[in-house]
Design an enzyme around this catalytic site. Structure first.
Site, PDB file in Angstrom:
ATOM      1  N   LYS A   1     103.928 -36.982  39.409  1.00  0.00           N
ATOM      2  CA  LYS A   1     104.093 -37.414  38.015  1.00  0.00           C
ATOM      3  C   LYS A   1     103.711 -36.276  37.048  1.00  0.00           C
ATOM      4  O   LYS A   1     104.442 -35.972  36.097  1.00  0.00           O
ATOM      5  CB  LYS A   1     103.217 -38.649  37.756  1.00  0.00           C
ATOM      6  CG  LYS A   1     103.102 -39.060  36.312  1.00  0.00           C
ATOM      7  CD  LYS A   1     104.404 -39.588  35.750  1.00  0.00           C
ATOM      8  CE  LYS A   1     104.318 -39.759  34.253  1.00  0.00           C
ATOM      9  NZ  LYS A   1     105.576 -40.169  33.641  1.00  0.00           N
TER      10      LYS A   1
ATOM     11  N   THR B   1      95.889 -43.539  29.269  1.00  0.00           N
ATOM     12  CA  THR B   1      95.036 -42.452  29.772  1.00  0.00           C
ATOM     13  C   THR B   1      95.232 -41.260  28.833  1.00  0.00           C
ATOM     14  O   THR B   1      95.880 -40.275  29.187  1.00  0.00           O
ATOM     15  CB  THR B   1      95.417 -42.062  31.216  1.00  0.00           C
ATOM     16  OG1 THR B   1      96.847 -42.025  31.332  1.00  0.00           O
ATOM     17  CG2 THR B   1      94.868 -43.023  32.232  1.00  0.00           C
TER      18      THR B   1
ATOM     19  N   ASP C   1      95.649 -58.435  28.486  1.00  0.00           N
ATOM     20  CA  ASP C   1      95.428 -57.297  27.581  1.00  0.00           C
ATOM     21  C   ASP C   1      94.185 -57.584  26.740  1.00  0.00           C
ATOM     22  O   ASP C   1      93.877 -58.747  26.438  1.00  0.00           O
ATOM     23  CB  ASP C   1      96.648 -57.097  26.662  1.00  0.00           C
ATOM     24  CG  ASP C   1      96.725 -55.691  26.105  1.00  0.00           C
ATOM     25  OD1 ASP C   1      97.627 -54.938  26.497  1.00  0.00           O
ATOM     26  OD2 ASP C   1      95.856 -55.331  25.269  1.00  0.00           O
TER      27      ASP C   1
ATOM     28  N   CYS D   1     103.733 -38.512  27.084  1.00  0.00           N
ATOM     29  CA  CYS D   1     103.604 -37.893  28.406  1.00  0.00           C
ATOM     30  C   CYS D   1     103.675 -36.368  28.392  1.00  0.00           C
ATOM     31  O   CYS D   1     102.754 -35.701  28.868  1.00  0.00           O
ATOM     32  CB  CYS D   1     104.716 -38.416  29.316  1.00  0.00           C
ATOM     33  SG  CYS D   1     104.580 -40.162  29.687  1.00  0.00           S
TER      34      CYS D   1
ATOM     35  N   LYS E   1     111.151 -38.526  19.344  1.00  0.00           N
ATOM     36  CA  LYS E   1     112.510 -38.303  19.835  1.00  0.00           C
ATOM     37  C   LYS E   1     113.478 -39.203  19.098  1.00  0.00           C
ATOM     38  O   LYS E   1     113.062 -40.125  18.410  1.00  0.00           O
ATOM     39  CB  LYS E   1     112.586 -38.462  21.362  1.00  0.00           C
ATOM     40  CG  LYS E   1     112.427 -39.876  21.858  1.00  0.00           C
ATOM     41  CD  LYS E   1     112.300 -39.882  23.356  1.00  0.00           C
ATOM     42  CE  LYS E   1     113.608 -40.026  24.070  1.00  0.00           C
ATOM     43  NZ  LYS E   1     114.188 -41.338  24.144  1.00  0.00           N
TER      44      LYS E   1
HETATM   45  N1  LIG Z   1     105.096 -44.940  27.467  1.00  0.00           N
HETATM   46  C1  LIG Z   1     105.708 -44.199  28.353  1.00  0.00           C
HETATM   47  O1  LIG Z   1     106.848 -43.807  28.157  1.00  0.00           O
HETATM   48  C2  LIG Z   1     105.020 -43.823  29.663  1.00  0.00           C
HETATM   49  C3  LIG Z   1     105.810 -43.266  30.677  1.00  0.00           C
HETATM   50  C4  LIG Z   1     105.206 -42.954  31.883  1.00  0.00           C
HETATM   51  C5  LIG Z   1     103.841 -43.178  32.050  1.00  0.00           C
HETATM   52  N2  LIG Z   1     103.105 -43.722  31.047  1.00  0.00           N
HETATM   53  C6  LIG Z   1     101.691 -43.951  31.306  1.00  0.00           C
HETATM   54  O2  LIG Z   1     101.471 -45.356  31.428  1.00  0.00           O
HETATM   55  C7  LIG Z   1     100.182 -45.685  30.908  1.00  0.00           C
HETATM   56  C8  LIG Z   1     100.337 -46.761  29.845  1.00  0.00           C
HETATM   57  O3  LIG Z   1     101.090 -46.222  28.784  1.00  0.00           O
HETATM   58  P1  LIG Z   1     101.743 -47.135  27.671  1.00  0.00           P
HETATM   59  O4  LIG Z   1     102.694 -46.272  26.947  1.00  0.00           O
HETATM   60  O5  LIG Z   1     102.238 -48.416  28.240  1.00  0.00           O
HETATM   61  O6  LIG Z   1     100.440 -47.443  26.776  1.00  0.00           O
HETATM   62  P2  LIG Z   1     100.323 -48.429  25.528  1.00  0.00           P
HETATM   63  O7  LIG Z   1      99.306 -47.839  24.638  1.00  0.00           O
HETATM   64  O8  LIG Z   1     101.677 -48.767  25.000  1.00  0.00           O
HETATM   65  O9  LIG Z   1      99.759 -49.772  26.170  1.00  0.00           O
HETATM   66  C9  LIG Z   1      98.548 -49.862  26.824  1.00  0.00           C
HETATM   67  C10 LIG Z   1      97.995 -51.288  26.677  1.00  0.00           C
HETATM   68  O10 LIG Z   1      96.795 -51.359  27.431  1.00  0.00           O
HETATM   69  C11 LIG Z   1      95.876 -52.185  26.717  1.00  0.00           C
HETATM   70  N3  LIG Z   1      94.541 -51.922  27.213  1.00  0.00           N
HETATM   71  C12 LIG Z   1      93.717 -50.871  26.965  1.00  0.00           C
HETATM   72  N4  LIG Z   1      92.583 -50.996  27.682  1.00  0.00           N
HETATM   73  C13 LIG Z   1      92.689 -52.146  28.387  1.00  0.00           C
HETATM   74  C14 LIG Z   1      91.842 -52.818  29.303  1.00  0.00           C
HETATM   75  N5  LIG Z   1      90.675 -52.296  29.661  1.00  0.00           N
HETATM   76  N6  LIG Z   1      92.250 -53.988  29.819  1.00  0.00           N
HETATM   77  C15 LIG Z   1      93.448 -54.517  29.465  1.00  0.00           C
HETATM   78  N7  LIG Z   1      94.299 -53.917  28.610  1.00  0.00           N
HETATM   79  C16 LIG Z   1      93.925 -52.750  28.079  1.00  0.00           C
HETATM   80  C17 LIG Z   1      96.115 -51.821  25.277  1.00  0.00           C
HETATM   81  O11 LIG Z   1      95.646 -52.841  24.404  1.00  0.00           O
HETATM   82  C18 LIG Z   1      97.646 -51.685  25.251  1.00  0.00           C
HETATM   83  O12 LIG Z   1      98.261 -52.910  24.939  1.00  0.00           O
HETATM   84  C19 LIG Z   1      99.567 -44.386  30.415  1.00  0.00           C
HETATM   85  O13 LIG Z   1      98.766 -43.818  31.403  1.00  0.00           O
HETATM   86  C20 LIG Z   1     100.780 -43.515  30.185  1.00  0.00           C
HETATM   87  O14 LIG Z   1     100.462 -42.134  30.284  1.00  0.00           O
HETATM   88  C21 LIG Z   1     103.664 -44.065  29.870  1.00  0.00           C
END
Ligand SMILES: NC(=O)c1ccc[n+]([C@@H]2O[C@H](COP(=O)([O-])OP(=O)(O)OC[C@H]3O[C@@H](n4cnc5c(N)ncnc54)[C@H](O)[C@@H]3O)[C@@H](O)[C@H]2O)c1
Length: 408
Positions: free
Chosen positions: A197, A82, A30, A251, A309
């Site tokens: 998705k 994203t 990360d 999302c 939520k």
């Molecule tokens: N949170 C959810 O419930 C959920 C559910 C389905 C899909 N998603 C998708 O999954 C993806 C991640 O979501 P999340 O909730 O885990 O995000 P998040 O913000 O909790 O975590 C993302 C992590 O990525 C790190 N990061 C950013 N750029 C980086 C890079 N270039 N290299 C390495 N690390 C990097 C950030 O520091 C952070 O720790 C998104 O596209 C989101 O839409 C999330």
């Protein structure tokens, strides 16, 4: 197998831990050095049922290490954000991750995108970017469906869709996920997986918009929308969603824009987004009517709940932010409480302070704790506005419920 998980957030960290539990050698990478330092000490950076114990378990077994430098790996799994920027998926973080692994990939390296991306992103943007190194890379998209609060269980039990740029990529990805997923794993092409998705979250957003529209119509025709929806859902082929103060989270309010951003056909989807984004203003308009009805001068509004939520600490994209913004525009004072959220854009206050100082309460999030709400003796609260239909009507002040014209 050596697996590197890139992005250790709500999705990447549980996925990494589950892969490590399945006896893979997992490295978590990360860019957030603070997060890595905390993980190195065995501390999960967010609350999620079971994550703390699992993290420490896989670290003790030596299956999971973390760091801020990348190294070679059989698999790179990308779970970076994203976000929606101007109603398009901002691919900045995905591209940063792709560019960071490009010097490390070899023939046969598997690259899996878990981040939610707009349809055709893999084929049109990610694959050409990876292809510049001239290696035979396997690219797959495996969208995530887990719900915050129950992520680990859902990651194991839910069915998964694996889309491959080639059949070989889909097959290898499906085999990897089968090491910890108990649900079915369906293989398809990469663009179909991307679409699935975004369709799933769009389905929910459009249905919530319909419930919100029913809510507003119910107030016009003088009925209780909650009762009407319960009765309509007795039909064997009807399942109307619940209305509310707006749609939040990482999302549902974000992903439908990805369709709007790429297609002129997405008219219904666009309208639904606007309906749901309009709910905070609708709530504040009603709140102002109740303030006038009770003749409260310069009221202090007590806001109950800001997470998007119930019973979670996640306040991303929460409708509470738009409601607070609208209260600010109305020049209303407010105090905000949430039993789970620790950091928020607005100062949070203890519940007893809110109940002791607020002239009116606005319930935004239906945390279980609020269902047991008791007003202190000599409370200044003149009315409560419940946007989730969870409060009993046994207080000695009126409780107005969003969508229920019968008790206004
Ligand atoms: N949170 C959810 O419930 C959920 C559910 C389905 C899909 N998603 C998708 O999954 C993806 C991640 O979501 P999340 O909730 O885990 O995000 P998040 O913000 O909790 O975590 C993302 C992590 O990525 C790190 N990061 C950013 N750029 C980086 C890079 N270039 N290299 C390495 N690390 C990097 C950030 O520091 C952070 O720790 C998104 O596209 C989101 O839409 C999330």
């Amino acid at each position: 197998m050596n697996i590197t998980v890139i992005g250790l957030g709500y999705i990447g960290l549980p996925t990494a831990c589950l892969l490590a539990q399945a006896e893979h050698t997992v490295y978590g990478y990360d860019v957030n050095a603070k997060k890595i330092a905390s993980l190195q000490q065995g501390k999960a950076p967010f609350e999620e049922r079971g994550i703390q114990t699992l993290l420490q378990d896989v670290q003790k077994r030596g299956n999971f290490t973390v760091g801020t430098t990348l190294k070679k790996s059989d698999v790179f799994l990308i779970a970076v954000p994203t976000p929606d920027v101007n109603h398009k998926a901002d691919l900045k973080f995905v591209f940063q991750a792709i560019d960071a692994i490009t010097p490390l990939v070899e023939d046969g390296t598997l690259v899996i995108i878990e981040s939610t991306i707009a349809p055709r992103t893999s084929v049109d943007e990610i694959f050409p970017r990876l292809a510049t190194v001239g290696k035979k890379i396997l690219l797959a998209h495996c969208p995530e469906r887990a719900i915050p609060g129950n992520t680990l269980e859902e990651m194991v039990k839910n069915d998964r869709i694996v889309g491959g740029a080639t059949q070989e990529a889909a097959k290898r990805t499906a085999k990897l996920y089968a090491s910890f997923v108990q649900g079915n794993i369906y293989q398809t092409d990469i663009t179909t997986a991307e679409c699935c998705k975004v369709m799933e979250n769009t389905f929910r957003d459009v249905n919530i918009a319909l419930a919100n529209e029913f809510c507003k119509i119910s107030e016009e025709v003088g009925i209780n929308v909650w009762e009407a929806i319960t009765l309509a859902n007795k039909h064997p082929r009807v399942h109307i969603h619940q209305p509310g103060p707006g749609v939040g989270g990482h999302c549902i309010p974000v992903d439908p824009w990805f369709f709007v951003g790429i297609s002129k056909q997405a008219e219904l989807i666009h309208t639904a987004r606007n309906v749901n984004d309009g709910m905070p203003a609708y709530v504040v308009k009603n709140l102002m009517q109740y303030v006038r009805k009770h003749k409260i001068k310069n009221p202090v509004i007590g806001i109950l709940g800001v997470s998007y939520k119930k019973n979670v600490d996640d306040a991303r994209e929460t409708p509470a932010s738009a409601i607070i913004e609208a209260l600010r525009k109305e020049k209303l004072s407010f105090l905000v409480h949430d039993p789970y959220v620790k950091a928020f854009s607005t100062l949070l206050s203890p519940l007893n302070e809110v109940l002791a100082k607020a002239d009116a309460l606005l319930l935004i999030t239906d945390h279980d704790e609020y269902a047991k709400l008791v007003l202190p003796k000599r409370s200044p609260v003149k009315f409560i506005y419940d946007t989730r239909n969870v409060l009993p009507h046994t207080f000695n002040v009126p409780v107005y419920t969003l969508g229920n014209a019968k008790n206004i």
